[in-house]
Design an enzyme around this catalytic site. Structure first.
Site, mmCIF file in Angstrom:
data_model
loop_
_atom_site.group_PDB
_atom_site.id
_atom_site.type_symbol
_atom_site.label_atom_id
_atom_site.label_comp_id
_atom_site.label_asym_id
_atom_site.label_seq_id
_atom_site.Cartn_x
_atom_site.Cartn_y
_atom_site.Cartn_z
ATOM 1 N N ASN A 88 -81.049 -82.699 -43.753
ATOM 2 C CA ASN A 88 -81.594 -81.348 -44.024
ATOM 3 C C ASN A 88 -82.745 -80.956 -43.277
ATOM 4 O O ASN A 88 -83.616 -81.995 -43.000
ATOM 5 C CB ASN A 88 -82.122 -81.125 -45.505
ATOM 6 N N HIS A 101 -84.921 -87.991 -42.913
ATOM 7 C CA HIS A 101 -83.939 -89.166 -43.459
ATOM 8 C C HIS A 101 -82.474 -88.380 -43.621
ATOM 9 O O HIS A 101 -82.249 -87.369 -43.761
ATOM 10 C CB HIS A 101 -84.409 -88.884 -45.037
ATOM 11 N N HIS A 103 -79.224 -88.585 -45.478
ATOM 12 C CA HIS A 103 -78.514 -88.987 -46.850
ATOM 13 C C HIS A 103 -77.278 -89.506 -46.700
ATOM 14 O O HIS A 103 -76.339 -89.143 -46.033
ATOM 15 C CB HIS A 103 -78.452 -87.717 -47.713
HETATM 16 P P1 AMP Z 1 -84.332 -83.712 -49.000
HETATM 17 O O1 AMP Z 1 -84.366 -82.433 -49.959
HETATM 18 O O2 AMP Z 1 -83.488 -83.650 -47.983
HETATM 19 O O3 AMP Z 1 -85.889 -83.326 -48.246
HETATM 20 O O4 AMP Z 1 -84.352 -84.875 -49.709
HETATM 21 C C1 AMP Z 1 -85.327 -85.500 -50.394
HETATM 22 C C2 AMP Z 1 -84.758 -86.745 -51.209
HETATM 23 O O5 AMP Z 1 -85.761 -87.711 -51.463
HETATM 24 C C3 AMP Z 1 -84.187 -86.101 -52.542
HETATM 25 O O6 AMP Z 1 -82.799 -86.411 -52.525
HETATM 26 C C4 AMP Z 1 -85.314 -86.956 -53.532
HETATM 27 O O7 AMP Z 1 -84.323 -87.234 -54.795
HETATM 28 C C5 AMP Z 1 -85.325 -88.017 -52.710
HETATM 29 N N1 AMP Z 1 -86.732 -88.743 -53.279
HETATM 30 C C6 AMP Z 1 -87.829 -88.147 -53.421
HETATM 31 N N2 AMP Z 1 -88.790 -89.284 -53.882
HETATM 32 C C7 AMP Z 1 -88.052 -90.533 -53.809
HETATM 33 C C8 AMP Z 1 -88.618 -91.650 -54.202
HETATM 34 N N3 AMP Z 1 -89.819 -92.022 -54.541
HETATM 35 N N4 AMP Z 1 -87.844 -92.575 -54.057
HETATM 36 C C9 AMP Z 1 -86.351 -92.227 -53.652
HETATM 37 N N5 AMP Z 1 -86.001 -91.048 -53.147
HETATM 38 C C10 AMP Z 1 -86.864 -90.243 -53.525
#
Ligand code: AMP
Length: 116
Positions: A88, A101, A103
């Site tokens: 994203n 990141h 997914h």
């Molecule tokens: P995005 O919306 O693409 O920025 O995705 C961010 C992702 O990070 C989301 O799916 C969250 O659930 C995940 N996330 C946020 N904090 C953590 C964390 N401490 N450990 C693992 N995943 C996380």
């Protein structure tokens, strides 16, 4: 200078995460709020805030994300059935954490790519 996020702390082991793979270039850990039976985030150890910040220098690192994604999909037993890789960018892309990141989602049929 880009601001660090919680993901930099995960890379350095300063806060807990369910890490499934780590080498000198990337770290992969289970998403804290899984959207599918397998939901893993694969991130470069280098802080790149968004896809808009990617440069030619990052080509090797970003290519490695795919190599690691394929390896993890095998480990998770979802390679044959298939999975989805998503990145994203910014507000319209739904990006919440500003450290790029990938997914890795799978473990069930995921349906259409976009909600209406
Ligand atoms: P995005 O919306 O693409 O920025 O995705 C961010 C992702 O990070 C989301 O799916 C969250 O659930 C995940 N996330 C946020 N904090 C953590 C964390 N401490 N450990 C693992 N995943 C996380």
């Amino acid at each position: 200078m880009a601001e660090e996020t919680i993901f930099s702390k995960i890379i350095r082991g300063e806060i807990p995460a369910n890490i499934v793979f780590q080498d000198e270039t990337v770290t992969a850990f289970r998403d804290i709020s899984p959207q599918a039976p397998t939901h893993i985030l694969i991130i470069p150890n280098k802080l790149i805030p968004t896809v808009n910040d990617v440069t030619a220098e990052d080509e090797q690192v970003l290519g490695h994300l795919f190599v690691v994604a394929a390896k993890i999909a095998q480990q998770e037993g979802i390679a044959e059935d298939g999975y989805r890789l998503v990145m994203n960018c910014n507000k319209h892309g739904g990006q919440e954490v500003f450290h790029i990141h990938m997914h890795l989602l799978g473990g069930k049929p995921l349906g259409p790519l976009l909600s209406q």
